[in-house]
Design an enzyme around this catalytic site. Sequence first.
Site, PDB file in Angstrom:
ATOM      1  N   SER A   1     -17.754  -2.488  43.279  1.00  0.00           N
ATOM      2  CA  SER A   1     -17.456  -2.295  44.705  1.00  0.00           C
ATOM      3  C   SER A   1     -16.168  -1.520  44.955  1.00  0.00           C
ATOM      4  O   SER A   1     -15.946  -1.046  46.059  1.00  0.00           O
ATOM      5  CB  SER A   1     -17.386  -3.644  45.417  1.00  0.00           C
ATOM      6  OG  SER A   1     -16.255  -4.379  44.999  1.00  0.00           O
TER       7      SER A   1
ATOM      8  N   LYS B   1     -10.579  -6.342  47.154  1.00  0.00           N
ATOM      9  CA  LYS B   1     -10.923  -5.247  48.069  1.00  0.00           C
ATOM     10  C   LYS B   1      -9.629  -4.562  48.501  1.00  0.00           C
ATOM     11  O   LYS B   1      -8.524  -5.013  48.202  1.00  0.00           O
ATOM     12  CB  LYS B   1     -11.658  -5.767  49.309  1.00  0.00           C
ATOM     13  CG  LYS B   1     -12.909  -6.585  49.049  1.00  0.00           C
ATOM     14  CD  LYS B   1     -14.054  -5.762  48.516  1.00  0.00           C
ATOM     15  CE  LYS B   1     -15.270  -6.651  48.236  1.00  0.00           C
ATOM     16  NZ  LYS B   1     -16.354  -5.919  47.555  1.00  0.00           N
TER      17      LYS B   1
END
Length: 395
Positions: A50, A167
């Site tokens: 990701s 993230k």
Amino acid sequence: MNWKIWKKKNDHKKKKTKTREWVDAIVFAVVAATIIRVFFIEAYTIPSGSMEKSLLIGDFLFVSKVNYGARIPMTPLAFPFAHHTMPLTGTKAYWDGIQWKYHRLPGLSEIKRNDVVVFNLPVGDTVALENQEPSYYNLIRQSDWKTVNSQYTITSRPVDKRENIIKRCIGIPGDVVSMKSGIMSINGKIDPLKNTGQMPYKIKLTTGNVNFEVFSNLGFKVSEMQQLDGETYLANATSEMIQKLKPLDFVKSVELYVESPSTNDGDLFPLDPKRKWNVDNFGPVKIPAKGWTVKIDSNTMPLYYRAIRTYEGNKVEQKAGAWYINDKVATNYTFKMNYYWMMGDNRHNSTDSRYWGFVPEDHVVGKALFIWMSFDSEGSFLHKIRWGRLFRGIH
């Protein structure tokens, strides 16, 4: 003369056995390592793609607890070095009979935009138990901003024992975030994806007879390129890779491949039928800041219901068209914590704030500092280690 009378009683103390010395050394090492892990620095492994190409699967990072201030353990009784599950037995590695309130030591700085942050997963770790009912996350998907049926018994892992994920911080408290055609805007200003971030591109070639080693040399994962027709491919790439690809004589055209604004994904935050959003088009959304007061109505509650109820621990109900917080009619609410908007750099291969909304400050673990080791599972025996990534800083 009996000289023993001059000796102190301590002189007769038995010398430690080798076993006792080893036990003392191990206990000291465990305690010291636990203190370092909780308050200073912790290792973390990248489990998914990701964050490509900023971070790759197989990267091993050090995460600083000092930068944002170490979080005091909310679940203090836990097995050393195990996060939430014992490695062999699969049983809980902690005892939640004692729970402390959220507190954080002073840090070196606040979380800034574009910081790469490790935090506890906000959703997906909570379960609704009623004759083996589905997960609470699925229940939330159906009615996140409505009153949850009282027949369900809600249970979950403590916040600090939920899965750790990583993230990039896109928005900080008070920011207004939005995205149009795959391009982020912060407070009304375009915020381009970093050169290490990836988006999908539709690539049309002049011929189907192409040496794909050229793509591989540019950094494309050829095995993941999707062929749409004879000469057209869909591939994830950075803006830098695309700029190098466009001038090649066998490339006819390259365009960003994003969802149409009219497409409704249906399962994105805030799960509001009135907001027909998708991964490339959403917002605007204002991120709550500690002390910010929001007006409560049918437009704002889909956005902030979960934060008010789940993260800040209030009882929230809707009765006869009015909203009640802790059994009192509420027309506004003042937030107790700061919140953040987190997204993966690999935008179409990331489950992030677009799916589960805001990340509360009490979920923040620390700041990613640098890569200390990197393994390529697909590399040959002599090329398993990505030497060029060792001790690389994370930006």
